[in-house]
Motif scaffolding. Structure first.
Motif, PDB file in Angstrom:
ATOM      1  N   ASP A  65     -49.260  13.830  11.130  1.00 36.27           N
ATOM      2  CA  ASP A  65     -49.370  15.294  11.110  1.00 36.27           C
ATOM      3  C   ASP A  65     -50.542  15.758  11.960  1.00 36.27           C
ATOM      4  N   ILE A  66     -51.661  15.072  11.818  1.00 40.80           N
ATOM      5  CA  ILE A  66     -52.864  15.428  12.568  1.00 40.80           C
ATOM      6  C   ILE A  66     -52.641  15.193  14.051  1.00 40.80           C
ATOM      7  N   LEU A 110     -55.710   2.448  10.309  1.00 45.42           N
ATOM      8  CA  LEU A 110     -56.157   1.770  11.519  1.00 45.42           C
ATOM      9  C   LEU A 110     -55.588   0.351  11.587  1.00 45.42           C
ATOM     10  N   ALA A 111     -55.688  -0.378  10.494  1.00 50.00           N
ATOM     11  CA  ALA A 111     -55.205  -1.767  10.463  1.00 50.00           C
ATOM     12  C   ALA A 111     -53.703  -1.830  10.745  1.00 50.00           C
ATOM     13  N   TYR A 112     -52.965  -0.913  10.154  1.00 50.35           N
ATOM     14  CA  TYR A 112     -51.516  -0.897  10.366  1.00 50.35           C
ATOM     15  C   TYR A 112     -51.198  -0.620  11.835  1.00 50.35           C
ATOM     16  N   TYR A 113     -51.893   0.348  12.420  1.00 54.11           N
ATOM     17  CA  TYR A 113     -51.672   0.677  13.835  1.00 54.11           C
ATOM     18  C   TYR A 113     -52.049  -0.509  14.724  1.00 54.11           C
ATOM     19  N   GLU A 121     -47.676   1.164  15.371  1.00 54.81           N
ATOM     20  CA  GLU A 121     -47.009   2.317  14.760  1.00 54.81           C
ATOM     21  C   GLU A 121     -47.916   2.928  13.700  1.00 54.81           C
ATOM     22  N   PHE A 122     -47.551   4.126  13.256  1.00 52.01           N
ATOM     23  CA  PHE A 122     -48.324   4.808  12.226  1.00 52.01           C
ATOM     24  C   PHE A 122     -47.769   4.479  10.855  1.00 52.01           C
ATOM     25  N   TRP A 123     -48.641   4.168   9.931  1.00 50.23           N
ATOM     26  CA  TRP A 123     -48.258   3.871   8.561  1.00 50.23           C
ATOM     27  C   TRP A 123     -47.939   5.168   7.821  1.00 50.23           C
ATOM     28  N   CYS A 124     -48.818   6.132   7.897  1.00 50.08           N
ATOM     29  CA  CYS A 124     -48.661   7.451   7.267  1.00 50.08           C
ATOM     30  C   CYS A 124     -48.528   7.354   5.750  1.00 50.08           C
ATOM     31  N   GLU A 156     -55.149   6.904  23.597  1.00 50.73           N
ATOM     32  CA  GLU A 156     -56.266   6.283  22.893  1.00 50.73           C
ATOM     33  C   GLU A 156     -57.171   7.344  22.276  1.00 50.73           C
ATOM     34  N   ARG A 157     -57.481   8.360  23.083  1.00 54.72           N
ATOM     35  CA  ARG A 157     -58.359   9.431  22.602  1.00 54.72           C
ATOM     36  C   ARG A 157     -57.676  10.215  21.482  1.00 54.72           C
ATOM     37  N   LEU A 158     -56.420  10.489  21.659  1.00 52.83           N
ATOM     38  CA  LEU A 158     -55.653  11.215  20.653  1.00 52.83           C
ATOM     39  C   LEU A 158     -55.662  10.471  19.321  1.00 52.83           C
ATOM     40  N   PHE A 159     -55.439   9.177  19.363  1.00 54.53           N
ATOM     41  CA  PHE A 159     -55.430   8.366  18.151  1.00 54.53           C
ATOM     42  C   PHE A 159     -56.810   8.347  17.482  1.00 54.53           C
ATOM     43  N   LEU A 160     -57.851   8.057  18.262  1.00 52.67           N
ATOM     44  CA  LEU A 160     -59.197   7.985  17.695  1.00 52.67           C
ATOM     45  C   LEU A 160     -59.642   9.318  17.107  1.00 52.67           C
ATOM     46  N   GLU A 161     -59.362  10.395  17.820  1.00 51.02           N
ATOM     47  CA  GLU A 161     -59.775  11.698  17.322  1.00 51.02           C
ATOM     48  C   GLU A 161     -58.950  12.115  16.098  1.00 51.02           C
ATOM     49  N   SER A 162     -57.735  11.623  16.002  1.00 53.01           N
ATOM     50  CA  SER A 162     -56.945  11.874  14.786  1.00 53.01           C
ATOM     51  C   SER A 162     -57.566  11.163  13.591  1.00 53.01           C
ATOM     52  N   LEU A 163     -58.010   9.928  13.799  1.00 53.82           N
ATOM     53  CA  LEU A 163     -58.722   9.218  12.729  1.00 53.82           C
ATOM     54  C   LEU A 163     -59.982   9.978  12.345  1.00 53.82           C
ATOM     55  N   ASP A 164     -60.708  10.440  13.345  1.00 54.18           N
ATOM     56  CA  ASP A 164     -61.954  11.171  13.111  1.00 54.18           C
ATOM     57  C   ASP A 164     -61.700  12.458  12.325  1.00 54.18           C
ATOM     58  N   ILE A 165     -60.665  13.177  12.691  1.00 53.44           N
ATOM     59  CA  ILE A 165     -60.329  14.411  11.967  1.00 53.44           C
ATOM     60  C   ILE A 165     -59.943  14.087  10.531  1.00 53.44           C
ATOM     61  N   MET A 166     -59.185  13.025  10.333  1.00 53.57           N
ATOM     62  CA  MET A 166     -58.800  12.640   8.979  1.00 53.57           C
ATOM     63  C   MET A 166     -60.039  12.332   8.134  1.00 53.57           C
ATOM     64  N   LEU A 167     -61.002  11.648   8.723  1.00 54.36           N
ATOM     65  CA  LEU A 167     -62.255  11.353   8.016  1.00 54.36           C
ATOM     66  C   LEU A 167     -63.008  12.637   7.674  1.00 54.36           C
TER      67      LEU A 167
END
Length: 129
Positions: A69-70, A47-50, A55-58, A94-105
């Protein structure tokens, strides 16, 4: 906690809440997501990197999967949601990014469910015959 770190965390929390509102998920969603992010150093760093670069840190992986990937999986499997337009994230960054974080969690807790979905729900048409 260092004042600089505290300030950075407050900015990230504000960022998550702001994105949640923009994504039409609501401020409450942002609060809950932030609470979970604070439990994961890897997702917090993503999140901090983005936030800082756009951009995505990955650099953080869960069961071998990165945030990118997610995110790609979500975009790729949009065909499964074509009849549910309100849930389709393909054009809602925005939704795509947040939900990707949520899925990763969620994957941190139980990756099996999501690994299977990513393997089976590619959104690609199956070959006939």
């Amino acid at each position: 906690m260092d004042e600089k770190v505290q300030k950075a965390l407050e900015e990230l929390k504000r960022f998550v809440k702001e994105l949640s509102v923009l994504a039409e998920l609501g401020e409450e969603y942002g609060e809950k997501l932030w609470s979970e992010i604070m439990k994961s150093q890897g997702v917090l760093k993503e999140l901090a990197y983005y936030h800082d670069t756009g951009e995505f840190w990955c650099g953080y992986r869960v069961a071998g999967y990165t945030l990118a990937d997610i995110l790609v999986w979500q975009v790729d499997h949009f065909k499964a949601y074509m009849d549910r337009h309100e849930q389709m994230n393909r054009y809602r960054k925005e939704r795509l990014f947040l939900e990707s974080l949520d899925i990763m969690l969620k994957m941190e807790k139980d990756p099996t469910v999501y690994i299977e979905k990513m393997r089976c729900e590619s959104g690609q048409d199956a070959a006939n015959g």
